[in-house]
Design a protein around this motif. Structure first.
Motif, PDB file in Angstrom:
ATOM      1  N   MET A   1       0.851  -1.191   0.000  1.00  0.00           N
ATOM      2  CA  MET A   1       0.000   0.000   0.000  1.00  0.00           C
ATOM      3  C   MET A   1       0.887   1.240   0.000  1.00  0.00           C
ATOM      4  O   MET A   1       1.847   1.322   0.751  1.00  0.00           O
ATOM      5  CB  MET A   1      -0.906  -0.029   1.229  1.00  0.00           C
ATOM      6  CG  MET A   1      -1.693   1.244   1.513  1.00  0.00           C
ATOM      7  SD  MET A   1      -3.071   1.705   0.441  1.00  0.00           S
ATOM      8  CE  MET A   1      -4.201   0.371   0.662  1.00  0.00           C
ATOM      9  N   VAL A   2       0.531   2.177  -0.833  1.00  0.00           N
ATOM     10  CA  VAL A   2       1.238   3.452  -0.931  1.00  0.00           C
ATOM     11  C   VAL A   2       0.731   4.373   0.171  1.00  0.00           C
ATOM     12  O   VAL A   2      -0.470   4.422   0.453  1.00  0.00           O
ATOM     13  CB  VAL A   2       0.992   4.086  -2.315  1.00  0.00           C
ATOM     14  CG1 VAL A   2       1.608   5.468  -2.404  1.00  0.00           C
ATOM     15  CG2 VAL A   2       1.522   3.176  -3.417  1.00  0.00           C
ATOM     16  N   THR A   3       1.642   5.098   0.797  1.00  0.00           N
ATOM     17  CA  THR A   3       1.275   6.071   1.819  1.00  0.00           C
ATOM     18  C   THR A   3       1.661   7.463   1.346  1.00  0.00           C
ATOM     19  O   THR A   3       2.800   7.665   0.906  1.00  0.00           O
ATOM     20  CB  THR A   3       1.982   5.769   3.154  1.00  0.00           C
ATOM     21  OG1 THR A   3       1.660   4.439   3.564  1.00  0.00           O
ATOM     22  CG2 THR A   3       1.550   6.747   4.237  1.00  0.00           C
ATOM     23  N   VAL A   4       0.727   8.389   1.427  1.00  0.00           N
ATOM     24  CA  VAL A   4       0.979   9.782   1.076  1.00  0.00           C
ATOM     25  C   VAL A   4       0.899  10.595   2.368  1.00  0.00           C
ATOM     26  O   VAL A   4      -0.157  10.659   3.004  1.00  0.00           O
ATOM     27  CB  VAL A   4      -0.048  10.310   0.052  1.00  0.00           C
ATOM     28  CG1 VAL A   4       0.247  11.769  -0.300  1.00  0.00           C
ATOM     29  CG2 VAL A   4      -0.056   9.454  -1.205  1.00  0.00           C
ATOM     30  N   TYR A   5       2.019  11.179   2.737  1.00  0.00           N
ATOM     31  CA  TYR A   5       2.067  12.065   3.904  1.00  0.00           C
ATOM     32  C   TYR A   5       1.713  13.462   3.414  1.00  0.00           C
ATOM     33  O   TYR A   5       2.328  13.976   2.470  1.00  0.00           O
ATOM     34  CB  TYR A   5       3.460  12.043   4.538  1.00  0.00           C
ATOM     35  CG  TYR A   5       3.806  10.695   5.101  1.00  0.00           C
ATOM     36  CD1 TYR A   5       3.507  10.376   6.423  1.00  0.00           C
ATOM     37  CD2 TYR A   5       4.411   9.722   4.317  1.00  0.00           C
ATOM     38  CE1 TYR A   5       3.813   9.131   6.948  1.00  0.00           C
ATOM     39  CE2 TYR A   5       4.728   8.471   4.825  1.00  0.00           C
ATOM     40  CZ  TYR A   5       4.419   8.185   6.142  1.00  0.00           C
ATOM     41  OH  TYR A   5       4.718   6.951   6.661  1.00  0.00           O
ATOM     42  N   THR A   6       0.728  14.062   4.035  1.00  0.00           N
ATOM     43  CA  THR A   6       0.131  15.282   3.518  1.00  0.00           C
ATOM     44  C   THR A   6      -0.236  16.234   4.654  1.00  0.00           C
ATOM     45  O   THR A   6      -0.030  15.926   5.819  1.00  0.00           O
ATOM     46  CB  THR A   6      -1.126  14.915   2.684  1.00  0.00           C
ATOM     47  OG1 THR A   6      -1.651  16.077   2.083  1.00  0.00           O
ATOM     48  CG2 THR A   6      -2.180  14.228   3.500  1.00  0.00           C
ATOM     49  N   LYS A   7      -0.754  17.384   4.282  1.00  0.00           N
ATOM     50  CA  LYS A   7      -1.331  18.315   5.252  1.00  0.00           C
ATOM     51  C   LYS A   7      -2.487  19.032   4.569  1.00  0.00           C
ATOM     52  O   LYS A   7      -2.560  19.065   3.329  1.00  0.00           O
ATOM     53  CB  LYS A   7      -0.288  19.315   5.762  1.00  0.00           C
ATOM     54  CG  LYS A   7       0.200  20.304   4.722  1.00  0.00           C
ATOM     55  CD  LYS A   7       1.192  21.276   5.331  1.00  0.00           C
ATOM     56  CE  LYS A   7       1.647  22.279   4.280  1.00  0.00           C
ATOM     57  NZ  LYS A   7       2.552  23.269   4.854  1.00  0.00           N
ATOM     58  N   PRO A   8      -3.393  19.597   5.334  1.00  0.00           N
ATOM     59  CA  PRO A   8      -4.544  20.284   4.743  1.00  0.00           C
ATOM     60  C   PRO A   8      -4.118  21.456   3.848  1.00  0.00           C
ATOM     61  O   PRO A   8      -3.115  22.119   4.111  1.00  0.00           O
ATOM     62  CB  PRO A   8      -5.321  20.795   5.965  1.00  0.00           C
ATOM     63  CG  PRO A   8      -4.881  19.923   7.099  1.00  0.00           C
ATOM     64  CD  PRO A   8      -3.454  19.569   6.795  1.00  0.00           C
ATOM     65  N   ASN A   9      -4.897  21.672   2.810  1.00  0.00           N
ATOM     66  CA  ASN A   9      -4.715  22.812   1.900  1.00  0.00           C
ATOM     67  C   ASN A   9      -3.361  22.842   1.209  1.00  0.00           C
ATOM     68  O   ASN A   9      -2.837  23.913   0.905  1.00  0.00           O
ATOM     69  CB  ASN A   9      -4.975  24.133   2.633  1.00  0.00           C
ATOM     70  CG  ASN A   9      -6.359  24.176   3.224  1.00  0.00           C
ATOM     71  OD1 ASN A   9      -7.327  23.804   2.567  1.00  0.00           O
ATOM     72  ND2 ASN A   9      -6.465  24.588   4.468  1.00  0.00           N
ATOM     73  N   CYS A  10      -2.795  21.687   0.942  1.00  0.00           N
ATOM     74  CA  CYS A  10      -1.506  21.576   0.256  1.00  0.00           C
ATOM     75  C   CYS A  10      -1.775  21.253  -1.218  1.00  0.00           C
ATOM     76  O   CYS A  10      -2.214  20.144  -1.539  1.00  0.00           O
ATOM     77  CB  CYS A  10      -0.682  20.466   0.911  1.00  0.00           C
ATOM     78  SG  CYS A  10       0.747  19.917  -0.033  1.00  0.00           S
ATOM     79  N   PRO A  11      -1.549  22.221  -2.136  1.00  0.00           N
ATOM     80  CA  PRO A  11      -1.855  21.988  -3.546  1.00  0.00           C
ATOM     81  C   PRO A  11      -1.108  20.792  -4.146  1.00  0.00           C
ATOM     82  O   PRO A  11      -1.697  20.009  -4.905  1.00  0.00           O
ATOM     83  CB  PRO A  11      -1.436  23.295  -4.232  1.00  0.00           C
ATOM     84  CG  PRO A  11      -1.474  24.325  -3.151  1.00  0.00           C
ATOM     85  CD  PRO A  11      -1.098  23.595  -1.893  1.00  0.00           C
ATOM     86  N   GLN A  12       0.175  20.637  -3.836  1.00  0.00           N
ATOM     87  CA  GLN A  12       0.927  19.502  -4.387  1.00  0.00           C
ATOM     88  C   GLN A  12       0.401  18.175  -3.842  1.00  0.00           C
ATOM     89  O   GLN A  12       0.380  17.170  -4.553  1.00  0.00           O
ATOM     90  CB  GLN A  12       2.417  19.651  -4.096  1.00  0.00           C
ATOM     91  CG  GLN A  12       3.064  20.742  -4.916  1.00  0.00           C
ATOM     92  CD  GLN A  12       4.582  20.671  -4.858  1.00  0.00           C
ATOM     93  OE1 GLN A  12       5.172  19.664  -4.496  1.00  0.00           O
ATOM     94  NE2 GLN A  12       5.221  21.765  -5.227  1.00  0.00           N
ATOM     95  N   CYS A  13      -0.034  18.192  -2.590  1.00  0.00           N
ATOM     96  CA  CYS A  13      -0.620  16.983  -1.992  1.00  0.00           C
ATOM     97  C   CYS A  13      -1.910  16.615  -2.720  1.00  0.00           C
ATOM     98  O   CYS A  13      -2.141  15.448  -3.064  1.00  0.00           O
ATOM     99  CB  CYS A  13      -0.905  17.197  -0.509  1.00  0.00           C
ATOM    100  SG  CYS A  13       0.542  17.630   0.481  1.00  0.00           S
ATOM    101  N   MET A  14      -2.750  17.610  -2.963  1.00  0.00           N
ATOM    102  CA  MET A  14      -4.024  17.369  -3.637  1.00  0.00           C
ATOM    103  C   MET A  14      -3.801  16.844  -5.054  1.00  0.00           C
ATOM    104  O   MET A  14      -4.482  15.917  -5.492  1.00  0.00           O
ATOM    105  CB  MET A  14      -4.866  18.643  -3.652  1.00  0.00           C
ATOM    106  CG  MET A  14      -5.408  18.998  -2.277  1.00  0.00           C
ATOM    107  SD  MET A  14      -6.513  20.433  -2.289  1.00  0.00           S
ATOM    108  CE  MET A  14      -5.347  21.759  -1.990  1.00  0.00           C
ATOM    109  N   MET A  15      -2.828  17.405  -5.762  1.00  0.00           N
ATOM    110  CA  MET A  15      -2.541  16.952  -7.125  1.00  0.00           C
ATOM    111  C   MET A  15      -1.984  15.530  -7.121  1.00  0.00           C
ATOM    112  O   MET A  15      -2.319  14.724  -7.991  1.00  0.00           O
ATOM    113  CB  MET A  15      -1.573  17.912  -7.820  1.00  0.00           C
ATOM    114  CG  MET A  15      -2.195  19.247  -8.169  1.00  0.00           C
ATOM    115  SD  MET A  15      -3.666  19.110  -9.228  1.00  0.00           S
ATOM    116  CE  MET A  15      -2.976  18.340 -10.676  1.00  0.00           C
TER     117      MET A  15
END
Length: 77
Positions: A1-15
């Motif tokens: 399983m792939v894990t994406v570490y992110t934060k709210p309102n992060c444009p690169q994360c959303m893309m």
């Protein structure tokens, strides 16, 4: 399983998540603003920007990288 570490309102994360969904890569997300241990782990590994993607043992990358996402989708088929 792939894990994406992110934060709210992060444009690169959303893309990153959008492209993963488009090419059929299954993933889970971890919000580093809500998970102190995850944030500390990424900082220990030297990551300072998001998203950070872990696609397996030594397959880590930082930032929006559509070519890596598409390569990952190809390898999962």
């Amino acid at each position: 399983m792939v894990t994406v570490y992110t934060k709210p309102n992060c444009p690169q994360c959303m893309m990153t998540k959008k492209v993963m969904e488009q090419v059929g890569v299954k993933y889970k997300t971890i919000d580093v603003m809500a998970d102190d241990k995850a944030r500390e782990m990424l900082m220990t590994l030297g990551y300072r920007r998001l998203p950070v993607v872990n696609a397996g043992d030594d397959n880590w990358w930082m930032g929006f990288q559509p070519s890596k996402i598409k390569a990952l989708a190809s390898s999962e088929k």
